[in-house]
Write a protein that holds these residues in place. Structure first.
Motif, mmCIF file in Angstrom:
data_model
loop_
_atom_site.group_PDB
_atom_site.id
_atom_site.type_symbol
_atom_site.label_atom_id
_atom_site.label_comp_id
_atom_site.label_asym_id
_atom_site.label_seq_id
_atom_site.Cartn_x
_atom_site.Cartn_y
_atom_site.Cartn_z
ATOM 1 N N SER A 50 0.835 -1.206 0.000
ATOM 2 C CA SER A 50 0.000 0.000 0.000
ATOM 3 C C SER A 50 0.866 1.250 0.000
ATOM 4 N N ASP A 51 0.610 2.124 -0.971
ATOM 5 C CA ASP A 51 1.357 3.386 -1.037
ATOM 6 C C ASP A 51 0.495 4.549 -0.558
ATOM 7 N N THR A 107 3.091 5.358 2.316
ATOM 8 C CA THR A 107 4.516 5.104 2.105
ATOM 9 C C THR A 107 4.896 5.405 0.657
ATOM 10 N N PRO A 108 5.925 6.232 0.445
ATOM 11 C CA PRO A 108 6.355 6.526 -0.924
ATOM 12 C C PRO A 108 6.782 5.242 -1.654
ATOM 13 N N TRP A 109 6.524 5.184 -2.952
ATOM 14 C CA TRP A 109 6.828 3.977 -3.703
ATOM 15 C C TRP A 109 8.315 3.608 -3.693
ATOM 16 N N PRO A 110 9.249 4.558 -3.816
ATOM 17 C CA PRO A 110 10.659 4.144 -3.823
ATOM 18 C C PRO A 110 11.060 3.402 -2.540
ATOM 19 N N ALA A 158 9.721 -0.077 -3.064
ATOM 20 C CA ALA A 158 10.478 -0.749 -4.127
ATOM 21 C C ALA A 158 11.870 -1.154 -3.640
ATOM 22 N N ARG A 159 12.524 -0.282 -2.871
ATOM 23 C CA ARG A 159 13.859 -0.628 -2.342
ATOM 24 C C ARG A 159 13.774 -1.840 -1.423
ATOM 25 N N GLN A 178 0.978 -2.136 -8.380
ATOM 26 C CA GLN A 178 2.022 -2.398 -7.378
ATOM 27 C C GLN A 178 2.480 -3.854 -7.416
#
Lengths: 338, 338
Positions: free
Chosen positions: B155-156, B159-162, B165-166, B191
């Motif tokens: 869920s973004d 929380t920022p996507w990067p 993703a990291r 996502q």
């Protein structure tokens, strides 16, 4: 030990119908055991487990055959359970915490598969989940696991050290909250020092750390430290170590990891959404917003390599992202409850 | 919503002694609720929760004030709970799974701190842990979490996507078993595709994946896939996605991650320790053995940079390791039970 001695080539329809119940008893206090875990032990003819866990359920064992095993005898425990189940008995295999998390569920299936067992076998298997050490310890120290987390065991009895070290390094770099299981024993004392070293390369020295011993048991002890002073703590085989992420705070003796509401809402001023954000929608820096930004930056001349470095993501991922058509307009998608 | 309206500058000794009980009800079936969770709801005057979770405990609510909230109203739920507790009421705040894992424990402490609450306050707080979705789903599919694992929410909304993703990239690279929470909703559909892309860069296409929907509830559904076909599955807001590590197998319809016994024991031939390994001791590739090997390799001319690359660990870590005195002889350390 010889699991192969129990091998059967095909299900024997006349075999007695035994059962193996893999029971997670939770942290160890009967209060925090589930109804199903308690019922499973009540149904069992035989209870098999590590001697310490057997003690935790002592008041449920009257009239049962009890098989107490040593700490490293997981495969023996599973073999004993299968042998008794083959005789038609119901066997409860006890794990503390959750049977699936560093518990007996894994070794038991390994032994069963090796013995030729399949789900069609006369012996039926049920796993009864419970709260693992990380859930129990978190409940006692505050709310450290409110954001993404990892569980890593520091025991190198079955896992090569480079595998463990790579996971510690990855978890530290990607800002996970981390629960360390089996952090230290009388013989294994340097693993926690190495773990600290790997974390200090990525996290602040004052990152909150909690060392929880015997959660919900008689000798329960909670020690709050920082990443820098972690190794001065009394850590043993009954300890779990919780390491916060870069946002975790220790406040009023509680370790709390913010969920991220402050990214979206103005908590100080009435709780409304911040400028550019919408309640119930992805952040402006969520996937769609981020993709739009990356595409715009690339269109204005920022190279894929620079974008990869800026966002600390693999170049291949940035290249794949740039190659995709742009995200659909979120407004056009049918609304749902989230 | 305005948590600041509830601020108190110092504990008021005459204030009524209310309580907030943060209850993790487990997967949703009453059988898998702990005794303490059930008792906490029984003690409550007011029960607050997301409407779906309130339904799961419907038979425990007779005679209680019930406050049903929408999915994104976590802060509102916490504010309502604090307001009722300030009046001297006992309030049960319901989370499915574990209250500490993406549950109400975090937002509640955020609201409490913002309102000036401290542990000395008249309002007392207790967190009651439970089995989280990853424990429940694991129990249903086999034993996927037998080795180190991560929980990552896709869920973004907060929380920022990067950041997400990291974490996906790090977890995939370091070979964690991964549980994806909130994998997809009506609005958030890409996502999970991005998560798959990040994993496929590190894991085999045939890595076992399980999609578990409504574990231990009426509409329970389990779908086994591979990493390659993951996105073809029916995935929704009530789904949890489990992705195996490089050793995870799907066998007889069970997803099992080996604990590593095969690294040490000869499972095929009587179960004795392999040559060079000792039962109950660290692996020969455990920390001490690995350190000795790294030191020997370096002494024989292998550069620190080459060692870092060979073991896929940071150069700084290898340099720090080489600078340490060699490991003590394990035989000289007092024996313990592990």
């Amino acid at each position: 030990m010889g699991p192969q001695l129990l091998r059967t080539e095909s299900p024997d329809q006349t075999a007695p119908k035994g059962r193996i119940l893999l029971v997670g008893i939770g942290p160890g206090s009967v209060d925090h055991m589930t109804h199903r875990a308690r019922a499973a032990i009540a149904e069992a003819d035989v209870v098999v487990g590590y001697v310490t866990y057997i003690k935790l359920v002592a008041d449920l064992l009257e009239g049962k055959e009890v098989v107490r095993k040593g700490m490293t005898e997981e495969l023996d425990r599973a073999v004993s359970a299968l042998a008794a189940a083959r005789q038609g008995k119901t066997v409860a295999l006890i794990s503390s915490g959750d049977a699936g998390v560093y518990g007996m569920a894994g070794p038991t299936y390994e032994v069963l598969f090796e013995a030729g067992w399949t789900p069609d076998d006369a012996v039926q298997v049920e796993i009864i989940p419970g709260a693992s050490a990380l859930n129990a310890c978190a409940a006692l120290v505050g709310a450290p696991l409110t954001h993404d987390f990892c569980a890593i065991s520091l025991s190198d009895l079955l896992t090569p050290w480079p595998v463990i070290a790579r996971r510690l390094n990855a978890a530290a770099a990607a800002d996970f909250v981390v629960a360390l299981y089996n952090p230290k024993s009388g013989r294994r004392t340097r693993q926690i020092v190495e773990a600290q070293r790997l974390f200090l390369a990525h996290r602040r020295a004052d990152t909150p750390v909690a060392i929880v011993k015997s959660a919900y048991r008689r000798r329960q002890n909670i020690d709050f430290r920082t990443l820098e002073t972690l190794c001065e703590a009394d850590i043993g085989m009954l300890s779990t170590v919780l390491i916060g992420n870069s946002n975790t705070v220790l406040r009023h003796g509680l370790m709390v990891t913010p969920r991220g509401y402050a990214n979206k809402y103005d908590l100080q001023d009435g709780g409304g959404a911040r400028a550019g954000e919408k309640a119930g929608r992805s952040l402006s820096t969520g996937l769609d917003g981020w993709l739009a930004g990356v595409l715009a930056d690339h269109a204005s001349g920022v190279s894929a390599a620079d974008l990869a470095q800026r966002h600390r993501l693999p170049l291949d991922y940035i290249l794949a992202t740039l190659a995709e058509p742009s995200a659909p307009d979120a407004e056009e998608v049918t609304q749902d409850t989230e």
